[in-house]
Design a protein around this motif. Sequence first.
Motif, PDB file in Angstrom:
ATOM      1  N   TRP A  27      37.547  -1.237 -15.644  1.00 44.64           N
ATOM      2  CA  TRP A  27      38.252  -2.071 -14.676  1.00 44.64           C
ATOM      3  C   TRP A  27      37.843  -1.627 -13.276  1.00 44.64           C
ATOM      4  N   SER A  28      37.443  -2.608 -12.444  1.00 44.22           N
ATOM      5  CA  SER A  28      36.988  -2.261 -11.100  1.00 44.22           C
ATOM      6  C   SER A  28      37.081  -3.460 -10.172  1.00 44.22           C
ATOM      7  N   ASP A  29      36.935  -3.190  -8.878  1.00 38.85           N
ATOM      8  CA  ASP A  29      36.883  -4.247  -7.875  1.00 38.85           C
ATOM      9  C   ASP A  29      35.634  -4.029  -7.029  1.00 38.85           C
ATOM     10  N   GLU A  43      28.223  -0.442 -25.596  1.00 44.42           N
ATOM     11  CA  GLU A  43      28.473  -1.680 -24.846  1.00 44.42           C
ATOM     12  C   GLU A  43      29.419  -1.373 -23.690  1.00 44.42           C
ATOM     13  N   VAL A  44      28.982  -1.677 -22.482  1.00 42.57           N
ATOM     14  CA  VAL A  44      29.827  -1.500 -21.304  1.00 42.57           C
ATOM     15  C   VAL A  44      30.370  -2.869 -20.898  1.00 42.57           C
ATOM     16  N   VAL A  45      31.687  -3.004 -20.919  1.00 40.01           N
ATOM     17  CA  VAL A  45      32.341  -4.275 -20.599  1.00 40.01           C
ATOM     18  C   VAL A  45      33.048  -4.133 -19.254  1.00 40.01           C
ATOM     19  N   LEU A  46      32.631  -4.950 -18.281  1.00 41.45           N
ATOM     20  CA  LEU A  46      33.215  -4.899 -16.946  1.00 41.45           C
ATOM     21  C   LEU A  46      34.432  -5.807 -16.865  1.00 41.45           C
ATOM     22  N   LYS A  47      35.541  -5.250 -16.408  1.00 43.32           N
ATOM     23  CA  LYS A  47      36.798  -5.982 -16.310  1.00 43.32           C
ATOM     24  C   LYS A  47      37.211  -6.157 -14.851  1.00 43.32           C
ATOM     25  N   SER A  48      37.890  -7.262 -14.573  1.00 38.95           N
ATOM     26  CA  SER A  48      38.297  -7.571 -13.203  1.00 38.95           C
ATOM     27  C   SER A  48      39.575  -6.847 -12.798  1.00 38.95           C
ATOM     28  N   TYR A  49      39.635  -6.507 -11.510  1.00 36.30           N
ATOM     29  CA  TYR A  49      40.842  -5.935 -10.912  1.00 36.30           C
ATOM     30  C   TYR A  49      40.808  -6.310  -9.437  1.00 36.30           C
ATOM     31  N   LEU A  50      41.931  -6.779  -8.902  1.00 39.02           N
ATOM     32  CA  LEU A  50      41.997  -7.188  -7.497  1.00 39.02           C
ATOM     33  C   LEU A  50      42.848  -6.197  -6.707  1.00 39.02           C
ATOM     34  N   ALA A 100      34.358 -13.757  -6.311  1.00 41.14           N
ATOM     35  CA  ALA A 100      33.305 -12.913  -6.876  1.00 41.14           C
ATOM     36  C   ALA A 100      33.599 -12.592  -8.342  1.00 41.14           C
ATOM     37  N   HIS A 101      34.851 -12.286  -8.636  1.00 43.51           N
ATOM     38  CA  HIS A 101      35.224 -11.984 -10.018  1.00 43.51           C
ATOM     39  C   HIS A 101      35.097 -13.222 -10.908  1.00 43.51           C
ATOM     40  N   ARG A 102      35.477 -14.383 -10.386  1.00 44.71           N
ATOM     41  CA  ARG A 102      35.350 -15.605 -11.182  1.00 44.71           C
ATOM     42  C   ARG A 102      33.883 -15.908 -11.480  1.00 44.71           C
ATOM     43  N   LEU A 103      33.034 -15.707 -10.481  1.00 46.31           N
ATOM     44  CA  LEU A 103      31.604 -15.941 -10.698  1.00 46.31           C
ATOM     45  C   LEU A 103      31.021 -14.940 -11.694  1.00 46.31           C
ATOM     46  N   ALA A 104      31.502 -13.718 -11.662  1.00 50.25           N
ATOM     47  CA  ALA A 104      31.019 -12.709 -12.615  1.00 50.25           C
ATOM     48  C   ALA A 104      31.398 -13.096 -14.042  1.00 50.25           C
ATOM     49  N   LYS A 105      32.588 -13.667 -14.208  1.00 53.30           N
ATOM     50  CA  LYS A 105      33.001 -14.136 -15.537  1.00 53.30           C
ATOM     51  C   LYS A 105      32.097 -15.280 -16.001  1.00 53.30           C
ATOM     52  N   TRP A 106      31.800 -16.179 -15.088  1.00 50.50           N
ATOM     53  CA  TRP A 106      30.873 -17.274 -15.411  1.00 50.50           C
ATOM     54  C   TRP A 106      29.495 -16.720 -15.751  1.00 50.50           C
ATOM     55  N   ALA A 107      29.031 -15.745 -14.957  1.00 51.08           N
ATOM     56  CA  ALA A 107      27.715 -15.143 -15.198  1.00 51.08           C
ATOM     57  C   ALA A 107      27.655 -14.491 -16.569  1.00 51.08           C
ATOM     58  N   ASN A 108      28.773 -13.965 -17.047  1.00 51.47           N
ATOM     59  CA  ASN A 108      28.817 -13.385 -18.396  1.00 51.47           C
ATOM     60  C   ASN A 108      28.437 -14.412 -19.454  1.00 51.47           C
ATOM     61  N   THR A 109      28.856 -15.651 -19.244  1.00 54.45           N
ATOM     62  CA  THR A 109      28.558 -16.695 -20.229  1.00 54.45           C
ATOM     63  C   THR A 109      27.078 -17.067 -20.213  1.00 54.45           C
ATOM     64  N   VAL A 125      41.809   1.727  -9.522  1.00 56.73           N
ATOM     65  CA  VAL A 125      40.483   1.629 -10.138  1.00 56.73           C
ATOM     66  C   VAL A 125      39.504   2.541  -9.408  1.00 56.73           C
ATOM     67  N   PRO A 126      38.423   2.939 -10.109  1.00 59.39           N
ATOM     68  CA  PRO A 126      38.007   2.501 -11.439  1.00 59.39           C
ATOM     69  C   PRO A 126      38.874   3.108 -12.546  1.00 59.39           C
ATOM     70  N   PHE A 127      38.927   2.395 -13.658  1.00 62.98           N
ATOM     71  CA  PHE A 127      39.627   2.885 -14.831  1.00 62.98           C
ATOM     72  C   PHE A 127      38.767   2.576 -16.044  1.00 62.98           C
ATOM     73  N   PHE A 128      38.530   3.591 -16.857  1.00 59.95           N
ATOM     74  CA  PHE A 128      37.614   3.475 -17.991  1.00 59.95           C
ATOM     75  C   PHE A 128      38.388   3.685 -19.299  1.00 59.95           C
TER      76      PHE A 128
END
Length: 234
Positions: free
Chosen positions: A6-8, A35-42, A101-110, A180-183
């Motif tokens: 989890w990060s911003d 597998e490293v999974v990036l999670k959103s945090y605001l 930025a976080h929304r675009l990153a989620k889209w980029a994941n797809t 954050v960060p939180f792993f």
Amino acid sequence: MKVEVWSDYVCPFCYIGKRQLEQSIKDAGFEGQIEVVLKSYLLDPTTPVDTNQSVYASLSKKYNVSEEQAKEMTKNVAERAKEVGLNYNFDIMKDANTTSAHRLAKWANTKGKGKELSERLLKSYFLEGGAIGKQDVLLSLVEEVGLDQAEAQEILKSNQFQDEVNQDISEAQNLGVRGVPFFVVDNKYGISGAQPKALFDQTIAQAASEAGLKPKLKMVGDAGSVCTDGQCEL
């Protein structure tokens, strides 16, 4: 094996922690196996999208100190960043709302480009002073990583992928994350903050052992004389 992060994109310790995690995985010989999974945090979703406020001005208001004192506060962070190969430039950093930025990153994941866009966003903000809360900057970064600007613009005009961002934030709250960060390493171990690399090394090694992962061979020495398919280098 999976590591959730989890990060911003405006969190200086998040970029540092990301680098430490990546180096620990590489040093342990587990590249391609974890597998490293990036999670959103605001950190502050109330930040105005059109803000031009400098980081120094922001810190000055937040901690009730002068901007010169705020500048001094960032020096230790910049030195910490250098230790992992990152040259932070706080002089040109400005506040940014990172929701888009976080929304675009989620889209980029797809599109299979989530990690590339996230890395580019961090680099833009911390090393180049990029205004990553603004649409024109975001679209430029999207194009740099090989994604379609027109499609990204449609994402920005809508509320698409906001649910995914909110889900990450909800998960963080359920875990008791307060910063954050939180792993989360393989759903077993939690690491809060950009801890010393030795802690990442130890945790990755422990979790990998429990998951039955075998490190890749580390090649040593120069290429020597070999024989292959009935032929020898003479």
